[in-house]
Every structure is written in C-alpha cells, then in structure tokens.
Design a protein around this motif. Structure first.
Motif, short mmCIF file in Angstrom:
data_model
loop_
_atom_site.label_atom_id
_atom_site.label_comp_id
_atom_site.label_asym_id
_atom_site.label_seq_id
_atom_site.Cartn_x
_atom_site.Cartn_y
_atom_site.Cartn_z
N LYS A 51 0.83 -1.18 0.08
CA LYS A 51 -0.08 -0.03 -0.08
C LYS A 51 1.00 1.43 0.06
N PRO A 52 1.75 1.36 1.06
CA PRO A 52 2.69 2.71 0.83
C PRO A 52 3.41 2.86 -0.62
N LEU A 53 4.04 1.71 -1.08
CA LEU A 53 4.51 1.67 -2.23
C LEU A 53 3.71 2.29 -3.46
N MET A 54 2.28 1.79 -3.52
CA MET A 54 1.49 2.18 -4.46
C MET A 54 1.05 3.75 -4.07
N THR A 55 1.16 4.06 -3.07
CA THR A 55 0.81 5.48 -2.75
C THR A 55 1.94 6.32 -3.42
#
Length: 585
Positions: A540-544
């Motif tokens: 999730k943080p990487l996609m953000t």
C-alpha cells in the motif's frame, strides 16, 4: 460569508508512506543481521530433510499388571513422550504408535541423540526411595566397618530438598551435611535441637544409634550385593538398573548413580512418580542458590512426601537422603532437614542450568503407565527427503515463473509492485524461519516447504485484489491518486477476511494434528500473517508513492493503469466537476 481557503490537502489515509517503507526495510535489516550475528544462515531442517535418529520402543507388562498394555495406556505414553521431547527443546519430532505395543520416536539431526535416548528412550519408571546406605561406585572386595572411617557415608548429598516456605539464611550454619557442592539453608538446620551427630528422636521409625558405615539393619544379602556391585561400567549399571526397576515397590534394592560415581541400598518406595504433578528448573536470584528444581505433588503425593521427609529429617547422613530413581538408576539424592508439607518442595545445590532442566524434565514427564525397552535404534538418512525437496523446489520455481509471466502480461508495470512485495515476503519468511530454529527449535520439513509454496498463491492473491480495486476506480473515471486511496478500504476488507480464513484453518490444523502436518500448519499460519504485514506496510505505501510518478499517474500504456485500455468512461469525469462549479456559484 468568507470564502473557504483554498489549499492542498493529501488524500485521505495517505499518511507517510515513505516512513512506513523505511520501517519495513529496518525490520528486514534487523532480521538478516540477526542471522549473521548468530551464525545461523540456513533454517534448521527436519528429520526428512536432514536425517536423524529413530527409536522403536516395545511395551512390556509390569509385574502384577498383566493387562497393562492397552490402547489407553499406549496413548498416554505417546502423549508423555511428546512432552518429554518438547522438554528437550526438540520440535518437528515424530512420536507415533505402531501396532498395539510399539512406539516410534523420530528425532531430527542436530539433537543430542545420547541425551534423547536417556530421557525419551528410557522406560521411565520414577520413584522416591529412602537411602539406607551409600558408598563409592567401584566394587568393594571386602567391607571394612570402622567407626572412625565412613567415606561417603559420613557426608550428605550436595543437593538438598526444602519446602517453598523455608526461611532464608544470611550465613549458612555449619553442619555435617554441608559440602562444597551445596549447603543447607533452611531454618531446620539452624535449630539447636537437631545437631548433626544424632537425631535424639523417640519416634519408632528413627534409628536409636548412628548408622554404621555399612548401613544399619541392612540384610546381609543386600550388603553382599552392594559389595559385589561395580557401577563403573555401563553394562553393570544397566544390569543393576533393570533389576531395581523390576523389583517390587515394597522391597529394598541395590542401585547405581546414573553416572556410576556411587552405589546405594535403597528402602521401599515412599512416593510414586505418578504423584508428581509438575516440576521445573528455576534460577533462584533471591536466596542465591543458583539453579534449583521446584516440585509440586498431587494431594495424595503431598501427604506421602510429607510423611517420608518427616521420617528422614530425624536421621543422620546418609539416611536423611531420599533417592529419585528413574528406571532403577539414581538421578538425584537430595538430603532432608525438615518435614516438607504443603505438597511442594525445592531441590537445590550445585545445579547447572542443563542439569536442573534435565532433572525437571525427568520429574515432570518421567512416570509412564507402561515399561518400554528400546527394540531398535537406527540413523535416518536424508537422501529420499532431499530428492523430494529438490523436486518440490523445482515445481515451486516453475509455478512462481508462471505467476511472474502472468503478472507481467496482464498487469505490466504493476507487476513490479507485486514482485517487490513477493521478494520482501520471501526475505521476511526465510529470516524468521531461520531464527526460529535456535530460538524455539523450529525445523523445516517437507510439509512446511509445501506450506511456504502455497503461501505464494495467497500473497499474490492479496496483490491482485488490491490492483483490481484500483483499476475499478479508474474505470469509474477517477485519476490514479484518488483511485489508490478509495480502492484501499474495499480491498483491505477482502484481504483481511481471506487471510483470516487461511489463518484459522492453519490454527485448527496445528492444534488437532501432530508431527509433520503441524509443520505445514505452522508455516501456512506464519506466511499468512506476513502477507497481512507486507500488504499493509509495503504494498500500500509503495502504491501511494508510485501514484505520484508520471509514468503511472498519466496512465502510460505499459503501466497497467491505462484508462483507455481499462475502458474508462469520460462522462463520469464530467459529472465530478459539476458539484465543484455549484459550490463556487
């Protein structure tokens, strides 16, 4: 009315993705660093992959119990042996019943086979017998009774049994039972009414005079056996142990110390091993006794133990000692200075951590409902398991390659996110399983490897759920950054429900099964938990962060998020601007 201030506001739930990614990288570095600091770079392997030792135990009927070999007693014996294996710090061992009267114990390589044979492979008939006399373990051709020379008989054991409520002593009082190995610390030894030279007791069970070196009131036949017994050889100790183990509980016996240093004449059994409810090794930092063994008895066993210690406390060395006898061999001979009530006692004096744990395991798991003998002991090779592991890894590699091809072909740029997440999950799984080997004795077997391979599909499924939620939001006409944030809550619920079901299945499987299947369940549960960690703290943080990059935000044809390719409908975008114009008007 003042117009609201215009300003930039981060999408909801965006948080600080960079900090979260740094936290995950720090955790990975710590786990890998722990592997190098402990020198453990590969997981501990189970018996099917690394080989090990296999014992076959045959049940035997006990004297006076011709029908003792039954399904209930065999199942009880299997359960106790499993606990004894766990007491040695061994996991992934197999303890299973074969037929109606045999038990097979498989222990992985890396375990001390001698120690396992002593604690797991022994018949484990445990009893507490009073010591009548003791002397050096070598053969004595002709006894020399002399009041001025007592040898071992004039000394107490270095180990002492006390009650948990015994008082503390700032400076131990000198006594005839003190040795360099262990010293008396109870209030009973400090009482002036109990001098070391004589008991002064008027009880019928007490000896009117101090015992002679050869032992008071010992039948000549037993004295002859004691003199002829040589405990310095393994064969003679085994013979003496077998004879003592097969003797009736009401008969006195001749026995050897398990290390051959002493030999004893022991009285009738005072407390059965089945009367011990629990025993454990504890480090005593308050009274400075070092490692001690704490025992808890059943209600009936506590009364028996109080009676026998009350009688022993009135006698002089060595008859103030009781012997803890396992399979006819004396594993400990603590001395007693007071009646021990309350159903509990502490054995102290000169223990190391290992010796205290060994004695605690013997007391806790020593009393089996049946007698066993080792019919066969073999070394298990890992050749077959190695071939199966190689075939399994090849199959897993082929499956992983097909998953990668599918991700690249269908998700294109998003496949990089999935592969990076899989790599992080693999590193965390490998490091944790490697560190669990020396920590809790976890051993990797073939079913555990299968569980790790199955987890690849579970982890990839979580990524696909999230990616599809994002693509659905783009199909509805939203840009990438709000699509990433709006798709996350819906994907999060689906991922949690799916992982919860997988973890619940793994937990139930681990609880209701034994042996190798538990390895599969443990690995599946561990990787399922790591899937949640990786998706929440990495994917999730990487996609953000990637949503801020032009390649993904503008929907490049190779990003996997191209609106045209996904069939986004422009009219939906026009409807989004209408509320904003209405608010401005």
């Amino acid at each position: 009315m003042a117009a609201p201030k215009k300003g930039r506001r981060a999408p909801a739930n965006q948080g600080h993705p960079g900090r979260t990614l740094i936290l995950v990288l720090i955790a990975m570095a710590a786990l890998v660093g722990g592997m190098f600091s402990t020198g453990t770079l590969t997981p501990r392997l189970g018996i099917d992959l690394a080989g090990g030792t296999s014992f076959t135990l045959a049940a035997q009927n006990q004297p006076g119990k011709p029908n003792a070999i039954n399904e209930t007693n065999m199942n009880t014996a299997v359960s106790i042996m499993e606990r004894r294996v766990n007491g040695l710090g061994v996991t992934e061992a197999e303890v299973q019943k074969q037929g109606s009267d045999h038990i097979i114990v498989n222990i992985p390589k890396g375990t001390d086979a001698k120690q396992a044979r002593q604690q797991v492979g022994t018949t484990a008939q445990l009893a507490f017998r009073p010591v009548l006399t003791t002397t050096a373990g070598t053969k004595t051709p002709e006894p020399k009774p002399s009041p001025s020379q007592s040898g071992k008989n004039g000394k107490g054991s270095g180990e002492q049994a006390t009650g948990k409520d015994s008082g503390k002593s700032a400076s131990p009082s000198p006594s005839a039972s003190s040795t360099a190995q262990g010293r008396a610390v109870t209030d009973a030894l400090k009482k002036p009414s109990a001098p070391p030279s004589a008991s002064g007791s008027t009880k019928p069970s007490a000896q009117p005079t101090p015992p002679a070196p050869g032992g008071a009131d010992i039948p000549p036949a037993l004295q002859k056996q004691l003199g002829a017994l040589d405990c310095s050889t393994k064969q003679s100790r085994a013979t003496a142990g077998e004879q003592a183990a097969n003797a009736k509980p009401s008969d006195p016996v001749v026995a050897c110390k398990d290390d051959g240093s002493q030999k004893y004449v022991l009285g009738p059994v005072g407390v059965e091993g089945t009367d011990v409810k629990d025993a454990k090794a504890v480090f005593d930092s308050q009274q400075g006794q070092g490692w001690i063994v704490q025992m808890d008895f059943t209600s009936g066993g506590g009364k028996k133990f109080a009676d026998i210690t009350g009688k022993l406390a009135t006698k002089t060395p060595p008859q103030n000692q009781f012997a803890i006898v396992l399979d006819g061999a004396v594993v400990s001979d603590p001395r007693v200075s007071e009646r021990l009530n309350g159903g509990n006692a502490t054995i102290s004096g000169g223990f190391t951590q290992q010796s205290a744990q060994d004695l605690g395991n013997m007391l806790s798991y020593g009393a089996l409902p049946l007698s066993f003998k080792i019919d066969d002991e073999t070394t298990v090779t890992a050749a077959l398991g190695g071939e199966q592991l190689h075939a399994g890894l090849v199959a897993g590699a082929i499956g992983l390659a097909l998953v990668v091809v599918y991700l690249v072909a269908y998700y294109r740029g998003l496949a990089l996110v999935a592969l990076a997440s899989l790599l992080v999950s693999a590193i965390l799984t490998y490091a944790i399983m490697t560190l669990l080997g020396p920590a809790i004795g976890f051993a990797l077997n073939l079913p555990a490897v299968c569980g790790a391979i199955v987890a690849i599909g579970i982890t990839a499924d979580s990524f696909i759920v999230y990616f599809e939620r994002i693509r659905d939001e783009i199909r509805e006409g939203r840009t990438l950054r709000p699509a990433v944030e709006r798709g996350w809550p819906r994907a999060r619920r689906t991922i949690l429900v799916s992982d919860f079901v997988s973890f619940l299945a793994a937990a139930v499987l681990f609880i209701v099964t034994v042996g190798k299947v538990q390895g599969f369940a443990f690995t599946l549960g561990l990787t399922t938990l790591l899937d949640v960690v990786v998706v929440f703290l990495f994917t999730k943080p990487l996609m953000t962060l990637l949503a801020r990059r032009k390649f993904f935000s503008e929907g490049h044809s190779w990003s996997g998020l191209d609106p045209k390719r996904l069939g986004a409908k422009p009219p939906l975008r026009r409807r989004r601007t209408a509320p904003t114009q209405t608010k401005e008007a």
